[in-house]
Scaffold this motif. Structure first.
Motif, mmCIF file in Angstrom:
data_model
loop_
_atom_site.group_PDB
_atom_site.id
_atom_site.type_symbol
_atom_site.label_atom_id
_atom_site.label_comp_id
_atom_site.label_asym_id
_atom_site.label_seq_id
_atom_site.Cartn_x
_atom_site.Cartn_y
_atom_site.Cartn_z
ATOM 1 N N GLY A 82 0.815 -1.216 0.000
ATOM 2 C CA GLY A 82 0.000 0.000 0.000
ATOM 3 C C GLY A 82 0.844 1.260 0.000
ATOM 4 O O GLY A 82 1.922 1.295 0.608
ATOM 5 N N LEU A 83 0.336 2.266 -0.699
ATOM 6 C CA LEU A 83 0.927 3.599 -0.597
ATOM 7 C C LEU A 83 0.309 4.262 0.624
ATOM 8 O O LEU A 83 -0.922 4.362 0.722
ATOM 9 N N GLY A 84 1.147 4.647 1.570
ATOM 10 C CA GLY A 84 0.670 5.384 2.738
ATOM 11 C C GLY A 84 0.828 6.871 2.494
ATOM 12 O O GLY A 84 1.882 7.328 2.043
ATOM 13 N N ARG A 85 -0.245 7.624 2.774
ATOM 14 C CA ARG A 85 -0.186 9.074 2.578
ATOM 15 C C ARG A 85 -0.870 9.740 3.765
ATOM 16 O O ARG A 85 -2.060 9.517 3.996
ATOM 17 N N GLY A 86 -0.098 10.509 4.521
ATOM 18 C CA GLY A 86 -0.679 11.146 5.696
ATOM 19 C C GLY A 86 0.323 12.049 6.388
ATOM 20 O O GLY A 86 1.121 12.713 5.723
ATOM 21 N N THR A 87 0.258 12.060 7.724
ATOM 22 C CA THR A 87 1.171 12.910 8.489
ATOM 23 C C THR A 87 1.873 12.121 9.579
ATOM 24 O O THR A 87 1.331 11.159 10.115
ATOM 25 N N GLN A 88 3.093 12.544 9.866
ATOM 26 C CA GLN A 88 3.801 12.127 11.068
ATOM 27 C C GLN A 88 3.573 13.259 12.069
ATOM 28 O O GLN A 88 3.781 14.428 11.735
ATOM 29 N N ILE A 241 3.845 16.694 10.029
ATOM 30 C CA ILE A 241 4.673 16.761 8.819
ATOM 31 C C ILE A 241 4.100 15.782 7.791
ATOM 32 O O ILE A 241 3.928 14.597 8.093
ATOM 33 N N GLN A 242 3.818 16.291 6.626
ATOM 34 C CA GLN A 242 3.272 15.454 5.548
ATOM 35 C C GLN A 242 4.294 14.390 5.136
ATOM 36 O O GLN A 242 5.496 14.664 5.096
ATOM 37 N N TYR A 243 3.809 13.211 4.826
ATOM 38 C CA TYR A 243 4.729 12.181 4.346
ATOM 39 C C TYR A 243 3.987 11.189 3.458
ATOM 40 O O TYR A 243 2.742 11.156 3.430
ATOM 41 N N ALA A 244 4.784 10.406 2.750
ATOM 42 C CA ALA A 244 4.254 9.264 2.001
ATOM 43 C C ALA A 244 5.294 8.154 2.106
ATOM 44 O O ALA A 244 6.481 8.416 2.338
ATOM 45 N N ALA A 245 4.844 6.926 1.977
ATOM 46 C CA ALA A 245 5.745 5.765 2.052
ATOM 47 C C ALA A 245 5.029 4.576 1.454
ATOM 48 O O ALA A 245 3.817 4.613 1.236
ATOM 49 N N LEU A 246 5.793 3.519 1.210
ATOM 50 C CA LEU A 246 5.168 2.265 0.801
ATOM 51 C C LEU A 246 5.187 1.303 1.974
ATOM 52 O O LEU A 246 6.191 1.204 2.687
ATOM 53 N N TYR A 247 4.078 0.627 2.187
ATOM 54 C CA TYR A 247 3.967 -0.380 3.240
ATOM 55 C C TYR A 247 3.785 -1.752 2.588
ATOM 56 O O TYR A 247 2.842 -1.950 1.815
#
Ligand SMILES: *[C@@H]1O[C@H](CO)[C@@H](O)[C@H](O)[C@H]1NC(C)=O
Ligand SMILES: *[C@@H]1O[C@H](CO)[C@@H](O)[C@H](O)[C@H]1NC(C)=O
Ligand SMILES: *[C@@H]1O[C@H](CO)[C@@H](O)[C@H](O)[C@H]1NC(C)=O
Length: 251
Positions: A82-88, A241-247
Motif C-alpha cells: 500500500g501507498l501510505g499518505r498522511g502525516t507524522q 509533517i506530511q509524508y508518504a511511504a510504501l507499506y
C-alpha cells in the motif's frame, strides 16, 4: 486485450492538464515528468503484451534492495503493498532550540498498490515522491491520484507503541488488522525525497497480538518527507509533517 484498471486511469490522467489535477499544489517537476514518461513507456509495453503477462501475481513482489539491511521476510509471503499518505505527528515541550520534537504517531490512508508492486516496481517506487505533496482526497473511499489508487485501509497508532493498520474499509472489503511493534529501523537512503526536514526511516514492524488475519510483518520503505526539524525552535507545541511511504504486508 486486458489492461489493468490503474493503467487506464493513468492514461486518462496523463492526457489531462497536471495543474488542474494537482490543484496547483504541485509544480510540474522533474520527478513528475520522469514519472509520466516511465508510465507512458509502461503503457506502451502493456499494449504489446498478452493478457497472461499482466496478472497480479503477489509472489513476484519483493522489497526494494535497500531494505536488505532490515530483517528479511524469510518464510513469509507478500500479501499486499500500500501507498501510505498522511502525516507524522510530533510535539514540542517549548519552542526553543534546546528541546527536540517527540514523535507521537502517524495518521495515514493506505492505497492499494499491490498490482503495481507485482508488475512495475520501478514505477511504484517513484510514487511516494509524487504523493507526499498531493492532498488526500477529502471524500472517504475516493481514489488517490495520480493513478486512481483504491483505498485499502487506515494507518494510525493504537497507542504510543502500537502502529495499527486497519484494512477493513467497506463491508465488502474486510482484509483484517495488523497490530504491530517496531523491531528495526534504518535511515532512509540518501536518494530519498527529503521534503522540508528529511525522509522518515525505513522500518521493520512485527505483528503482535490483536492482529486479525495472516499478517506477520509490515515494512515501511521508500519514504518521502515526514521527519521533524532537529530542534523545536519556532515550532508549535504539536505539529504534523506530511509524508508518504510504501507499506509491504507479509504473512
Ligand atoms: C495527527 O495529525 C492528524 C492530522 O493530520 C490528526 O488528525 C490526528 O488526530 C493527529 N494524531 C495525533 C495522535 O496527534
Ligand atoms: C488490492 O488489490 C488487489 C487487486 O485488485 C486485490 O486482489 C486485493 O484484494 C486488494 N487488497 C486490499 C487489501 O484491498
Ligand atoms: C499498547 O497496546 C498493546 C496492545 O494491546 C499493549 O500490549 C501495550 O501494553 C500497550 N502499551 C501502552 C504504552 O499502552
Amino acid at each position: 486485450m486486458y489492461i489493468l484498471p490503474w493503467v487506464l486511469s493513468l492514461v486518462a490522467v496523463s492526457s489531462a492538464a497536471p495543474t488542474n489535477f494537482f490543484d496547483d499544489a504541485y509544480d510540474f517537476s522533474e520527478e513528475l515528468l520522469g514519472y509520466y514518461s516511465k508510465v507512458s513507456q509502461k503503457i506502451n509495453q502493456i499494449r504489446h503484451t498478452e493478457a497472461s503477462a499482466v496478472q497480479c501475481d503477489t509472489s513476484k513482489i519483493s522489497l526494494p534492495s535497500y531494505a536488505s539491511s532490515l530483517p528479511s521476510p524469510t518464510g513469509l509471503s507478500p500479501l499486499y503493498v500500500g501507498l501510505g499518505r498522511g502525516t507524522q505527528n510530533y510535539t514540542c515541550a517549548d519552542s526553543t532550540s534546546s528541546s527536540t520534537p517527540t514523535a507521537i504517531g502517524a495518521v495515514a490512508n493506505l492505497y492499494n498498490t499491490t498490482c503495481l508492486a507485482a508488475n512495475y516496481p520501478e514505477v511504484l517506487e517513484m510514487l511516494p515522491t509524487i504523493a507526499y505533496k498531493i492532498a488526500i482526497p477529502t471524500t472517504e473511499y475516493a481514489t488517490f491520484p495520480p493513478a486512481n489508487l483504491e483505498l485499502m485501509g487506515h494507518h494510525f497508532f493504537y497507542n504510543s507503541t502500537t502502529p495499527e493498520f486497519n484494512l477493513d474499509t467497506t463491508t465488502e472489503k474486510q482484509y483484517g488488522i495488523a497490530m504491530t511493534n517496531k523491531i528495526d529501523t534504518i535511515d532512509a537512503p540518501s536518494s530519498a525525497t527529503e521534503g522540508q526536514y528529511g525522509a522518515v526511516s525505513w522500518l521493520y514492524l512485527k505483528a503482535v497480538s490483536g492482529t486479525v488475519g495472516k499478517y506477520k510483518a509490515v515494512y515501511r520503505v521508500d519514504t518521502a518527507s515526514g521527519s521533524p526539524p532537529t530542534t523545536c525552535k519556532g515550532m508549535e507545541s504539536s505539529f504534523e509533517i506530511q509524508y508518504a511511504a510504501l507499506y509491504y504486508f507479509y504473512g
